[in-house]
Motif scaffolding. Sequence first.
Motif, PDB file in Angstrom:
ATOM      1  N   PRO A  81     -20.194  43.016 -38.166  1.00  0.00           N
ATOM      2  CA  PRO A  81     -19.566  43.799 -37.401  1.00  0.00           C
ATOM      3  C   PRO A  81     -20.086  44.149 -36.154  1.00  0.00           C
ATOM      4  O   PRO A  81     -19.545  44.210 -34.901  1.00  0.00           O
ATOM      5  CB  PRO A  81     -19.909  45.168 -38.379  1.00  0.00           C
ATOM      6  CG  PRO A  81     -19.746  44.955 -39.613  1.00  0.00           C
ATOM      7  CD  PRO A  81     -20.610  43.289 -39.670  1.00  0.00           C
ATOM      8  N   TRP A  92     -14.016  48.172 -37.824  1.00  0.00           N
ATOM      9  CA  TRP A  92     -14.390  48.284 -39.439  1.00  0.00           C
ATOM     10  C   TRP A  92     -14.098  49.836 -39.841  1.00  0.00           C
ATOM     11  O   TRP A  92     -13.754  50.303 -40.786  1.00  0.00           O
ATOM     12  CB  TRP A  92     -15.868  48.245 -39.538  1.00  0.00           C
ATOM     13  CG  TRP A  92     -15.906  46.619 -39.910  1.00  0.00           C
ATOM     14  CD1 TRP A  92     -15.794  45.770 -39.366  1.00  0.00           C
ATOM     15  CD2 TRP A  92     -16.634  46.279 -41.345  1.00  0.00           C
ATOM     16  NE1 TRP A  92     -16.177  44.375 -39.684  1.00  0.00           N
ATOM     17  CE2 TRP A  92     -16.577  44.771 -41.196  1.00  0.00           C
ATOM     18  CE3 TRP A  92     -16.822  46.774 -42.473  1.00  0.00           C
ATOM     19  CZ2 TRP A  92     -17.017  43.915 -42.055  1.00  0.00           C
ATOM     20  CZ3 TRP A  92     -17.220  46.110 -43.513  1.00  0.00           C
ATOM     21  CH2 TRP A  92     -17.502  44.760 -43.305  1.00  0.00           C
ATOM     22  N   SER A 100      -6.829  48.398 -36.716  1.00  0.00           N
ATOM     23  CA  SER A 100      -7.739  47.267 -36.559  1.00  0.00           C
ATOM     24  C   SER A 100      -7.347  46.150 -35.497  1.00  0.00           C
ATOM     25  O   SER A 100      -7.837  46.054 -34.400  1.00  0.00           O
ATOM     26  CB  SER A 100      -8.618  46.677 -37.515  1.00  0.00           C
ATOM     27  OG  SER A 100      -9.135  47.672 -38.639  1.00  0.00           O
ATOM     28  N   THR A 155     -12.657  38.723 -41.244  1.00  0.00           N
ATOM     29  CA  THR A 155     -13.024  40.103 -40.826  1.00  0.00           C
ATOM     30  C   THR A 155     -11.854  41.112 -41.527  1.00  0.00           C
ATOM     31  O   THR A 155     -12.500  42.019 -42.283  1.00  0.00           O
ATOM     32  CB  THR A 155     -12.883  40.386 -39.342  1.00  0.00           C
ATOM     33  OG1 THR A 155     -13.716  39.717 -38.520  1.00  0.00           O
ATOM     34  CG2 THR A 155     -13.081  41.902 -39.048  1.00  0.00           C
ATOM     35  N   HIS A 158     -13.098  41.420 -45.190  1.00  0.00           N
ATOM     36  CA  HIS A 158     -14.396  42.059 -45.248  1.00  0.00           C
ATOM     37  C   HIS A 158     -13.955  43.572 -45.355  1.00  0.00           C
ATOM     38  O   HIS A 158     -14.583  44.310 -46.116  1.00  0.00           O
ATOM     39  CB  HIS A 158     -15.269  41.853 -44.269  1.00  0.00           C
ATOM     40  CG  HIS A 158     -16.080  40.325 -44.586  1.00  0.00           C
ATOM     41  ND1 HIS A 158     -16.362  39.750 -45.667  1.00  0.00           N
ATOM     42  CD2 HIS A 158     -16.350  39.296 -43.434  1.00  0.00           C
ATOM     43  CE1 HIS A 158     -16.793  38.504 -45.410  1.00  0.00           C
ATOM     44  NE2 HIS A 158     -16.841  38.420 -44.184  1.00  0.00           N
ATOM     45  N   VAL A 159     -13.039  43.940 -44.393  1.00  0.00           N
ATOM     46  CA  VAL A 159     -12.825  45.216 -44.130  1.00  0.00           C
ATOM     47  C   VAL A 159     -11.979  45.791 -45.266  1.00  0.00           C
ATOM     48  O   VAL A 159     -11.957  47.040 -45.909  1.00  0.00           O
ATOM     49  CB  VAL A 159     -12.385  45.658 -42.710  1.00  0.00           C
ATOM     50  CG1 VAL A 159     -13.088  45.296 -41.730  1.00  0.00           C
ATOM     51  CG2 VAL A 159     -10.913  44.990 -42.604  1.00  0.00           C
ATOM     52  N   THR A 212     -13.494  51.576 -45.387  1.00  0.00           N
ATOM     53  CA  THR A 212     -14.599  51.498 -44.382  1.00  0.00           C
ATOM     54  C   THR A 212     -13.958  52.612 -43.419  1.00  0.00           C
ATOM     55  O   THR A 212     -14.966  52.877 -42.082  1.00  0.00           O
ATOM     56  CB  THR A 212     -15.036  50.406 -43.725  1.00  0.00           C
ATOM     57  OG1 THR A 212     -13.633  49.826 -43.060  1.00  0.00           O
ATOM     58  CG2 THR A 212     -15.635  49.545 -44.945  1.00  0.00           C
TER      59      THR A 212
END
Length: 346
Positions: A81, A92, A100, A155, A158-159, A212
């Motif tokens: 991040p 995030w 995002s 990304t 992950h988020v 998140t």
Amino acid sequence: MTLERREGTVIGGWTVAIARAMDHYGLDTEAIFKACRINLSQALDSNARFPVVPISQVLQAAADASGDANFGLMVAKYIRPTSWHALGISIWASACMKESFERLVRYQRMFNTAIEIQMVQGDSSTEVSMRFKDAYAPVLGDIDMDAIMATALLTCRHVAEGQFRPLGVTLCRPSPVNPEGFERLFRCPVEFASDSNRILMKNDDLERPLPTRNAELAMLNDRLIQEYLTRLDRHDIVNQVYLKLMETLGNGIPDQQQVARSLHLSQRNMQRKLQLAGTSYQEILDQLRQELAPQYLQQSHLSINEISYRLGFSRVGSFTRAFKRWSGHSPNQYRDTISSSRESEH
């Protein structure tokens, strides 16, 4: 904020991720960066930015040294991040993945000033497309876009805590030797030799609340992004002139007055703005020529005369003298060195 080159730049965290991917392969990371005229120690500065063309050269050199043609995908695995400065935290902390991507599109210049990112939403799906600006497309390679597309997708994964699978990915690049590496990372059908670089996603996935999410944190970092971009814009005239020169080189000797007019400035006003930015028209032109010349010389189908013309020199002799001043070699000597190096590899 220090700009080593008067051209498109990428955020310093990108350089750190590349270095960590190189370390993964046990490469002489510092030596490769140094050979491409990049001072790696500057990446420790959270406000550092690096010129996109030498960074692209680092990526290619790392791919060659590691033997991994898909090296760009490895870079994406080392993005964190904070690699994107405040933009990464805002992404995030967004309410959903759609938000995002909206931040990424809105603040894309913070990441990379040589790229254009767009998002188009349909009835049931949304596509995010990425392309290099026309002036940079000839000098940035497939490996650059591989790394950027893979970073965007990882990304998202992950988020969303692993609960993300796009409908499909298309890439302009030709099919690689190992396409399975792309399919494993993207976890969806991947089409190569496409007319655009796109990630296609379900609207339902994009609008699902992120674990998140933190509205206050996102707003605070949005303010930091605005402050960052304000500092970056102080150099904007430099980047505009550089970009305009890239567009006009190859059409004869660059005309300073014509460049100023295309930027809606008088020549005198443009000179004044460049002086305030600590540079000049001639300095930007010289740096651009110095960076493009080796790349053209590596293309064996281009004659020295053609390269000289593309770089805006009125005479071949002027180009030869300039290149010898930059590199210590004549253009032909440089080409012979490249040819010998390639032959020794086979």
